[in-house]
Scaffold this motif. Structure first.
Motif, PDB file in Angstrom:
ATOM      1  N   VAL A  11     -18.513  21.630  -7.956  1.00  0.00           N
ATOM      2  CA  VAL A  11     -18.428  22.792  -8.828  1.00  0.00           C
ATOM      3  C   VAL A  11     -19.547  22.709  -9.865  1.00  0.00           C
ATOM      4  CG1 VAL A  11     -16.796  21.687 -10.400  1.00  0.00           C
ATOM      5  CG2 VAL A  11     -16.844  24.174 -10.231  1.00  0.00           C
ATOM      6  N   GLU A  12     -20.016  23.855 -10.292  1.00  0.00           N
ATOM      7  CA  GLU A  12     -21.055  23.895 -11.317  1.00  0.00           C
ATOM      8  C   GLU A  12     -20.450  23.658 -12.705  1.00  0.00           C
ATOM      9  OE1 GLU A  12     -24.255  26.940  -9.232  1.00  0.00           O
ATOM     10  OE2 GLU A  12     -23.144  27.585 -11.000  1.00  0.00           O
ATOM     11  N   PRO A  13     -21.252  23.173 -13.623  1.00  0.00           N
ATOM     12  CA  PRO A  13     -20.757  23.020 -14.998  1.00  0.00           C
ATOM     13  C   PRO A  13     -20.175  24.325 -15.520  1.00  0.00           C
ATOM     14  CG  PRO A  13     -22.857  21.914 -14.758  1.00  0.00           C
ATOM     15  CD  PRO A  13     -22.628  22.679 -13.468  1.00  0.00           C
ATOM     16  N   GLY A  14     -19.046  24.208 -16.207  1.00  0.00           N
ATOM     17  CA  GLY A  14     -18.340  25.389 -16.689  1.00  0.00           C
ATOM     18  C   GLY A  14     -17.321  25.934 -15.722  1.00  0.00           C
ATOM     19  N   GLY A  15     -17.335  25.423 -14.510  1.00  0.00           N
ATOM     20  CA  GLY A  15     -16.414  25.915 -13.497  1.00  0.00           C
ATOM     21  C   GLY A  15     -15.033  25.274 -13.593  1.00  0.00           C
ATOM     22  N   SER A  16     -14.184  25.633 -12.632  1.00  0.00           N
ATOM     23  CA  SER A  16     -12.797  25.170 -12.626  1.00  0.00           C
ATOM     24  C   SER A  16     -12.408  24.630 -11.257  1.00  0.00           C
ATOM     25  CB  SER A  16     -11.844  26.313 -12.984  1.00  0.00           C
ATOM     26  OG  SER A  16     -12.087  26.807 -14.278  1.00  0.00           O
ATOM     27  N   LEU A  17     -11.466  23.726 -11.271  1.00  0.00           N
ATOM     28  CA  LEU A  17     -10.847  23.230 -10.055  1.00  0.00           C
ATOM     29  C   LEU A  17      -9.379  22.978 -10.336  1.00  0.00           C
ATOM     30  CD1 LEU A  17     -13.354  20.578  -8.596  1.00  0.00           C
ATOM     31  CD2 LEU A  17     -12.701  22.735  -7.532  1.00  0.00           C
ATOM     32  N   ASN A  79       8.130  18.157  -5.435  1.00  0.00           N
ATOM     33  CA  ASN A  79       7.546  16.816  -5.607  1.00  0.00           C
ATOM     34  C   ASN A  79       6.029  16.859  -5.682  1.00  0.00           C
ATOM     35  OD1 ASN A  79      10.183  15.936  -5.415  1.00  0.00           O
ATOM     36  ND2 ASN A  79       9.792  14.411  -3.833  1.00  0.00           N
ATOM     37  N   THR A  80       5.530  17.761  -6.490  1.00  0.00           N
ATOM     38  CA  THR A  80       4.084  17.872  -6.653  1.00  0.00           C
ATOM     39  C   THR A  80       3.703  17.849  -8.130  1.00  0.00           C
ATOM     40  OG1 THR A  80       4.188  20.282  -6.621  1.00  0.00           O
ATOM     41  CG2 THR A  80       3.748  19.177  -4.526  1.00  0.00           C
ATOM     42  N   VAL A  81       2.527  17.358  -8.373  1.00  0.00           N
ATOM     43  CA  VAL A  81       1.949  17.399  -9.711  1.00  0.00           C
ATOM     44  C   VAL A  81       0.531  17.954  -9.581  1.00  0.00           C
ATOM     45  CG1 VAL A  81       1.183  14.985  -9.563  1.00  0.00           C
ATOM     46  CG2 VAL A  81       1.429  16.071 -11.788  1.00  0.00           C
ATOM     47  N   THR A  82       0.162  18.823 -10.494  1.00  0.00           N
ATOM     48  CA  THR A  82      -1.137  19.460 -10.413  1.00  0.00           C
ATOM     49  C   THR A  82      -1.958  19.197 -11.674  1.00  0.00           C
ATOM     50  OG1 THR A  82      -0.291  21.524 -11.327  1.00  0.00           O
ATOM     51  CG2 THR A  82      -0.244  21.290  -8.945  1.00  0.00           C
ATOM     52  N   LEU A  83      -3.243  19.349 -11.524  1.00  0.00           N
ATOM     53  CA  LEU A  83      -4.160  19.206 -12.650  1.00  0.00           C
ATOM     54  C   LEU A  83      -5.126  20.380 -12.608  1.00  0.00           C
ATOM     55  CD1 LEU A  83      -5.050  17.432 -15.040  1.00  0.00           C
ATOM     56  CD2 LEU A  83      -6.689  16.342 -13.492  1.00  0.00           C
TER      57      LEU A  83
END
Length: 116
Positions: A11-17, A79-83
């Motif tokens: 991902v480019e700087p400033g982007g999201s994931l 049973n999931t955790v997200t970031l």
């Protein structure tokens, strides 16, 4: 115990994931969960804790380096955790791992690369 991370990428700087971790083999809704990251060139022992979440999701803690940009959440029914990672910076480049607090298990991690 099994922890399977996914969602990484370039991902480019400033982007999201948005990273996800599917957990199994333990009582998920009784455990604090966390995300760690291992920067390039660092050893396994140098993985850095960046965020934790309590079993019911009401308490979340963040390292200063990610505070205000990253959000941890969990779904105890699945049973999931997200970031959720926003405003990504080159220094966020790392392999990201989820971990159940108190259990000495690691998944395979997911690579996040922030670069233009």
């Amino acid at each position: 115990v099994q922890l399977v991370e996914s969602g990484g990428g370039l991902v480019e700087p400033g982007g999201s994931l948005r990273l996800s971790c599917a957990a199994s083999g333990f009582t998920f809704n009784n455990r604090d969960m966390s995300w760690y990251r291992q920067a390039p060139g660092k050893e396994r022992e140098e993985r850095v804790l960046i965020t934790t979440i309590s079993p019911d999701g009401s308490i979340r803690n963040y390292a200063d380096s990610v505070k205000g940009r990253f959000t941890i959440s969990r779904n105890n029914a699945e049973n999931t955790v997200t970031l959720q990672m926003n405003n990504l910076k080159p220094e966020d480049t790392a392999v990201y791992y989820c971990r159940a607090i108190g259990l000495s298990y690691w998944g395979q991690g997911t690579q996040v690369t922030v670069s233009s």
